[in-house]
Write an enzyme that holds these catalytic residues in place. Structure first.
Site, PDB file in Angstrom:
ATOM      1  N   PHE A  40      -6.067   1.171  -2.303  1.00 29.81           N
ATOM      2  CA  PHE A  40      -6.279   0.663  -3.665  1.00 29.81           C
ATOM      3  C   PHE A  40      -7.541   1.330  -4.222  1.00 29.81           C
ATOM      4  O   PHE A  40      -8.412   1.735  -3.455  1.00 29.81           O
ATOM      5  CB  PHE A  40      -6.454  -0.862  -3.647  1.00 29.81           C
ATOM      6  CG  PHE A  40      -5.135  -1.599  -3.557  1.00 29.81           C
ATOM      7  CD1 PHE A  40      -4.373  -1.530  -2.400  1.00 29.81           C
ATOM      8  CD2 PHE A  40      -4.650  -2.342  -4.625  1.00 29.81           C
ATOM      9  CE1 PHE A  40      -3.146  -2.185  -2.307  1.00 29.81           C
ATOM     10  CE2 PHE A  40      -3.427  -3.003  -4.546  1.00 29.81           C
ATOM     11  CZ  PHE A  40      -2.673  -2.927  -3.387  1.00 29.81           C
ATOM     12  N   ARG A  58      15.874  -4.014  -0.180  1.00 31.79           N
ATOM     13  CA  ARG A  58      16.545  -5.226  -0.676  1.00 31.79           C
ATOM     14  C   ARG A  58      16.599  -5.228  -2.200  1.00 31.79           C
ATOM     15  O   ARG A  58      15.770  -4.598  -2.854  1.00 31.79           O
ATOM     16  CB  ARG A  58      15.786  -6.473  -0.214  1.00 31.79           C
ATOM     17  CG  ARG A  58      15.983  -6.789   1.241  1.00 31.79           C
ATOM     18  CD  ARG A  58      15.109  -7.926   1.659  1.00 31.79           C
ATOM     19  NE  ARG A  58      13.697  -7.600   1.468  1.00 31.79           N
ATOM     20  CZ  ARG A  58      12.720  -8.473   1.462  1.00 31.79           C
ATOM     21  NH1 ARG A  58      12.983  -9.747   1.623  1.00 31.79           N
ATOM     22  NH2 ARG A  58      11.478  -8.088   1.307  1.00 31.79           N
ATOM     23  N   THR A  82       6.278  -0.221  -1.934  1.00 30.15           N
ATOM     24  CA  THR A  82       5.625   0.984  -2.430  1.00 30.15           C
ATOM     25  C   THR A  82       5.511   2.024  -1.318  1.00 30.15           C
ATOM     26  O   THR A  82       5.821   3.203  -1.514  1.00 30.15           O
ATOM     27  CB  THR A  82       4.222   0.611  -2.981  1.00 30.15           C
ATOM     28  OG1 THR A  82       4.378  -0.451  -3.935  1.00 30.15           O
ATOM     29  CG2 THR A  82       3.532   1.796  -3.616  1.00 30.15           C
ATOM     30  N   LYS A 104       4.472  -2.997   0.733  1.00 29.91           N
ATOM     31  CA  LYS A 104       5.507  -2.486   1.661  1.00 29.91           C
ATOM     32  C   LYS A 104       6.561  -1.680   0.913  1.00 29.91           C
ATOM     33  O   LYS A 104       6.928  -0.596   1.342  1.00 29.91           O
ATOM     34  CB  LYS A 104       6.210  -3.633   2.388  1.00 29.91           C
ATOM     35  CG  LYS A 104       5.445  -4.225   3.529  1.00 29.91           C
ATOM     36  CD  LYS A 104       6.246  -5.259   4.251  1.00 29.91           C
ATOM     37  CE  LYS A 104       6.864  -6.280   3.353  1.00 29.91           C
ATOM     38  NZ  LYS A 104       5.974  -7.070   2.521  1.00 29.91           N
ATOM     39  N   PHE A 112       7.643  -9.579   3.967  1.00 33.10           N
ATOM     40  CA  PHE A 112       6.410 -10.254   4.387  1.00 33.10           C
ATOM     41  C   PHE A 112       5.781  -9.615   5.630  1.00 33.10           C
ATOM     42  O   PHE A 112       5.980  -8.432   5.880  1.00 33.10           O
ATOM     43  CB  PHE A 112       6.645 -11.757   4.550  1.00 33.10           C
ATOM     44  CG  PHE A 112       6.937 -12.436   3.227  1.00 33.10           C
ATOM     45  CD1 PHE A 112       6.084 -12.264   2.146  1.00 33.10           C
ATOM     46  CD2 PHE A 112       8.072 -13.212   3.041  1.00 33.10           C
ATOM     47  CE1 PHE A 112       6.345 -12.866   0.925  1.00 33.10           C
ATOM     48  CE2 PHE A 112       8.335 -13.821   1.816  1.00 33.10           C
ATOM     49  CZ  PHE A 112       7.468 -13.643   0.768  1.00 33.10           C
ATOM     50  N   ALA A 160      12.194 -13.140   3.538  1.00 31.47           N
ATOM     51  CA  ALA A 160      11.836 -13.095   4.962  1.00 31.47           C
ATOM     52  C   ALA A 160      11.137 -14.363   5.430  1.00 31.47           C
ATOM     53  O   ALA A 160      10.987 -14.567   6.630  1.00 31.47           O
ATOM     54  CB  ALA A 160      10.956 -11.886   5.242  1.00 31.47           C
ATOM     55  N   LYS A 190       4.870 -13.233  -7.632  1.00 30.82           N
ATOM     56  CA  LYS A 190       4.652 -12.019  -6.843  1.00 30.82           C
ATOM     57  C   LYS A 190       5.093 -10.733  -7.523  1.00 30.82           C
ATOM     58  O   LYS A 190       4.556  -9.667  -7.289  1.00 30.82           O
ATOM     59  CB  LYS A 190       5.344 -12.152  -5.489  1.00 30.82           C
ATOM     60  CG  LYS A 190       4.608 -11.398  -4.419  1.00 30.82           C
ATOM     61  CD  LYS A 190       5.446 -11.115  -3.236  1.00 30.82           C
ATOM     62  CE  LYS A 190       5.498  -9.658  -2.954  1.00 30.82           C
ATOM     63  NZ  LYS A 190       6.501  -8.928  -3.640  1.00 30.82           N
ATOM     64  N   TRP A 217       0.881   5.185  -3.949  1.00 32.28           N
ATOM     65  CA  TRP A 217       0.902   4.462  -5.226  1.00 32.28           C
ATOM     66  C   TRP A 217       0.314   5.361  -6.323  1.00 32.28           C
ATOM     67  O   TRP A 217       0.900   5.493  -7.389  1.00 32.28           O
ATOM     68  CB  TRP A 217       0.109   3.153  -5.100  1.00 32.28           C
ATOM     69  CG  TRP A 217       0.207   2.281  -6.313  1.00 32.28           C
ATOM     70  CD1 TRP A 217       1.176   1.361  -6.578  1.00 32.28           C
ATOM     71  CD2 TRP A 217      -0.695   2.250  -7.426  1.00 32.28           C
ATOM     72  NE1 TRP A 217       0.934   0.758  -7.792  1.00 32.28           N
ATOM     73  CE2 TRP A 217      -0.201   1.287  -8.328  1.00 32.28           C
ATOM     74  CE3 TRP A 217      -1.867   2.937  -7.744  1.00 32.28           C
ATOM     75  CZ2 TRP A 217      -0.846   0.991  -9.532  1.00 32.28           C
ATOM     76  CZ3 TRP A 217      -2.503   2.646  -8.936  1.00 32.28           C
ATOM     77  CH2 TRP A 217      -1.992   1.677  -9.823  1.00 32.28           C
TER      78      TRP A 217
HETATM   79  P1  ADP Z   1       5.351  -5.748  -1.008  1.00 37.40           P
HETATM   80  O1  ADP Z   1       6.607  -4.958  -0.852  1.00 37.40           O
HETATM   81  O2  ADP Z   1       4.502  -5.717   0.209  1.00 37.40           O
HETATM   82  O3  ADP Z   1       5.576  -7.116  -1.500  1.00 37.40           O
HETATM   83  P2  ADP Z   1       4.953  -4.092  -3.316  1.00 37.40           P
HETATM   84  O4  ADP Z   1       5.166  -2.704  -2.835  1.00 37.40           O
HETATM   85  O5  ADP Z   1       6.085  -4.749  -4.051  1.00 37.40           O
HETATM   86  O6  ADP Z   1       4.487  -5.032  -2.134  1.00 37.40           O
HETATM   87  O7  ADP Z   1       3.645  -4.088  -4.221  1.00 37.40           O
HETATM   88  C1  ADP Z   1       3.211  -5.259  -4.869  1.00 37.40           C
HETATM   89  C2  ADP Z   1       2.464  -4.876  -6.148  1.00 37.40           C
HETATM   90  O8  ADP Z   1       1.259  -4.220  -5.805  1.00 37.40           O
HETATM   91  C3  ADP Z   1       3.231  -3.918  -7.065  1.00 37.40           C
HETATM   92  O9  ADP Z   1       3.064  -4.331  -8.393  1.00 37.40           O
HETATM   93  C4  ADP Z   1       2.587  -2.577  -6.837  1.00 37.40           C
HETATM   94  O10 ADP Z   1       2.597  -1.759  -7.991  1.00 37.40           O
HETATM   95  C5  ADP Z   1       1.158  -2.960  -6.474  1.00 37.40           C
HETATM   96  N1  ADP Z   1       0.561  -1.986  -5.562  1.00 37.40           N
HETATM   97  C6  ADP Z   1       1.055  -1.613  -4.346  1.00 37.40           C
HETATM   98  N2  ADP Z   1       0.254  -0.693  -3.770  1.00 37.40           N
HETATM   99  C7  ADP Z   1      -0.769  -0.485  -4.638  1.00 37.40           C
HETATM  100  C8  ADP Z   1      -1.938   0.358  -4.620  1.00 37.40           C
HETATM  101  N3  ADP Z   1      -2.200   1.138  -3.579  1.00 37.40           N
HETATM  102  N4  ADP Z   1      -2.770   0.311  -5.688  1.00 37.40           N
HETATM  103  C9  ADP Z   1      -2.502  -0.505  -6.729  1.00 37.40           C
HETATM  104  N5  ADP Z   1      -1.433  -1.327  -6.809  1.00 37.40           N
HETATM  105  C10 ADP Z   1      -0.575  -1.316  -5.782  1.00 37.40           C
END
Ligand code: ADP
Length: 554
Positions: free
Chosen positions: A380, A93, A72, A70, A300, A272, A104, A408
């Site tokens: 991904f 946040r 990202t 999210k 979440f 959340a 996480k 990403w």
């Molecule tokens: P959320 O906000 O939903 O908790 P984040 O944006 O913090 O998720 O991402 C969680 C982790 O996953 C981070 O380390 C991020 O770099 C990784 N990540 C997010 N999207 C991708 C993607 N498309 N490919 C690889 N890693 C990703």
């Protein structure tokens, strides 16, 4: 390359340049080094007038333990909107140290969609969480001092509901005994710690519209009950002034930049699952005053973050969300489709299809608030075209706008299609309304959320929760919205019930009136307000290199 590796190669602009582009006058900027600044919103609003920007919420399907991206997508979408020439600001946040050292990870996005400087933002930043922790614990020191000094208010030490906090995952602090050691060492009593992001001071901080509102809300916090069961507030202890003083600088929103130079406000950070889950109202309103579109995230899955964003934050702050992006991933769909966590990397089109029931319920739920959903499939590298096609095709058949987001891996360019879909969605007329009316009884509010959002059949209250309901009623607190504290992994309170479970009963363990924040927390299942660390905490791989830079921070 790691997120930290990519971030460390980015070229940052001086924060004054970012501020200037965002329309923030120099005199409203308080610098914290070269790349961070707090904004004096008093000085800003004299120049910008009232807030008007449209709010785009980023939420998600029920996540895997790694998070679905999210933050990202929020950052990538913000950059993609900026690239179209739309005046955009991001509101996020502040990360908590609990998940950073636990499992996480941080909350600054990832890959080529990050807010910077990520190392600072993830640790200490401008000290806001320390200020919130201090204000919370000052209050508790005053409470225990009051008991020690003769307890003029008649506070029942067994009925103190407010707890100390620390920004750490530490299960050993959940239940403790304090004041041991004899008459000079305080009054012994059972107590405990929560994580800072679950503190009511954090919630108050995030819902306050200004310093006077902050003081008023702090004063209204209930810390416990007297021997004759009357609520004791912060105002009774006269602690609101000192608490406000500790928070006065923290209350100014923090300005940073994305890797593509989009201005971002990062401010406040309730979880959340155990709190209301979104950044401060002050930051969102400041962004709305400066930009035409504000992209903001709620934590979440949409059953938690989005529901509380709509029913608590938007209702209190008085703005209407213009669209809600629901982030989905092929790996989460496969997990909801029955695949084991260690096999999510292998292609499995049928499992993706089977997991769509989870996404479907979240998308339908967004519609219940009168807000247009847009699905963002966060791509991904393990995802196959066939798997992605299933999701896009499914959305098309249901008339739900959707785009694959490659933010990403590709930054703004990877979010161009998503940005177009979001721009189209916010042009549509919206008829936002919260899910329930505040006049309903607490039980009716909870059962509405369980029925309409979770897909459950009923609610069971423990004896303790029943007593809490009576107390809430006796004190006339029924008209507050409910802040559900529930596992993020399932629509139900059982983390193992994946997909779109139906017919289950939600178990309410306790209800805690947060009279300062203005909501009632309903603790369900076994959700904890002080998390614990996993067997191998992320902290184990972190260090500082010879140049003094962080290593191992994701
Ligand atoms: P959320 O906000 O939903 O908790 P984040 O944006 O913090 O998720 O991402 C969680 C982790 O996953 C981070 O380390 C991020 O770099 C990784 N990540 C997010 N999207 C991708 C993607 N498309 N490919 C690889 N890693 C990703």
């Amino acid at each position: 390359m790691s997120d930290l590796g990519i971030a460390s190669r980015a070229n940052l602009e001086p924060i004054q340049d970012i501020a200037q582009r965002a329309g923030i006058p120099e005199e409203a900027l308080e610098l914290y080094g070269r790349y961070k600044a707090k904004i004096d919103t008093g000085l800003l609003h004299e120049r910008t007038g009232t807030a008007r920007g449209r709010v785009v919420l980023v939420s998600a399907m029920s996540p895997t333990p790694a998070g679905e991206g999210k933050s990202t997508v929020t950052v990538g979408l913000g950059d993609a909107l900026s690239a179209t020439g739309t005046r955009t600001m991001i509101a996020l946040r502040e990360p908590s140290l609990g998940p950073i050292f636990g499992m996480k990870g941080g909350a600054t996005g990832g890959g080529y969609s990050q807010v910077l400087p990520m190392e600072d933002i993830n640790m200490h930043f401008t000290g806001d969480f320390h200020a919130i922790t201090s204000a919370n614990n000052l209050l508790m020191a005053l409470v225990d001092n009051h008991l020690h000094r003769g307890n003029e208010l008649g506070i029942d030490p067994r009925r103190i509901t407010f707890r100390r906090v620390l920004d750490v995952n530490d299960r050993a602090l959940r239940q403790i005994v304090i004041g041991l050691g004899g008459p000079t060492e305080g009054m012994p009593r059972e107590a405990g710690f929560d994580i800072t992001v679950a503190s009511e001071v954090m919630a108050v901080f995030c819902l306050a519209t200004g310093i006077d509102d902050l003081r008023e809300r702090l004063a209204a916090i209930t810390v416990g009950y007297t021997f004759d069961r009357k609520p004791v507030t912060v105002a009774d202890l006269n602690a609101q002034g000192a608490m406000t003083m500790l928070l006065k600088d923290a209350l100014k929103p923090n300005l940073v930049q994305t890797m593509a130079g989009t201005p971002a406000l990062i401010h406040g950070g309730p979880f959340a699952n155990i709190a209301h889950g979104c950044n401060s109202v002050i930051a969102t309103n400041t962004a709305r005053a400066l930009a035409d579109v504000v992209v903001t995230e709620a934590g979440f899955g949409a059953d938690l973050g989005a529901e509380k964003f709509m029913d608590i934050k938007a209702r209190f702050a008085g703005f209407e969300p213009s669209a809600a992006v629901v982030v989905a991933t092929v790996r989460a769909l496969k997990m909801h489709g029955g695949v084991a966590k260690d096999a999510l990397g292998a292609e499995n089109v049928d499992a993706v299809r089977a997991g769509l029931c989870n996404l479907e319920r979240h998308v339908t739920n967004i519609g219940k608030f009168g807000v247009t959903p847009v699905v963002a499939v966060n791509r991904f590298h393990t995802d196959t075209e066939a798997e992605l096609d299933v999701v896009i095709q499914w959305c098309r058949e249901r008339g739900v706008e959707a785009a694959v987001a490659e933010v990403w891996g590709r930054g703004a360019a990877g979010g161009a299609e998503l940005a177009q879909k979001v721009l189209a969605a916010i042009q549509k007329p919206q008829e936002f309304s919260p899910l329930y009316e505040l006049e309903l009884s607490v039980e009716e509010k909870i059962s509405t959320i369980v029925r309409e959002i979770y897909g459950g059949a009923g609610v069971e209250y423990s004896a303790e929760a029943r007593r809490a309901l009576e107390r809430i009623h006796a004190n006339g607190w029924d008209a507050m919205p409910v802040c559900m504290a529930k596992t993020q992994y399932s629509f139900s309170d059982d983390a193992s019930l994946l997909g779109a479970p139906e017919g289950f009963t939600l178990h309410v363990r306790d209800l805690i009136p947060k009279t300062g924040a203005g909501f009632i927390v309903a603790l369900t299942g076994s959700v904890m307000t002080m998390p614990g660390l996993p067997k191998v905490p992320a902290a184990m791989r972190m260090d500082v290199d010879a140049q003094g830079r962080a290593v191992g921070l994701f």
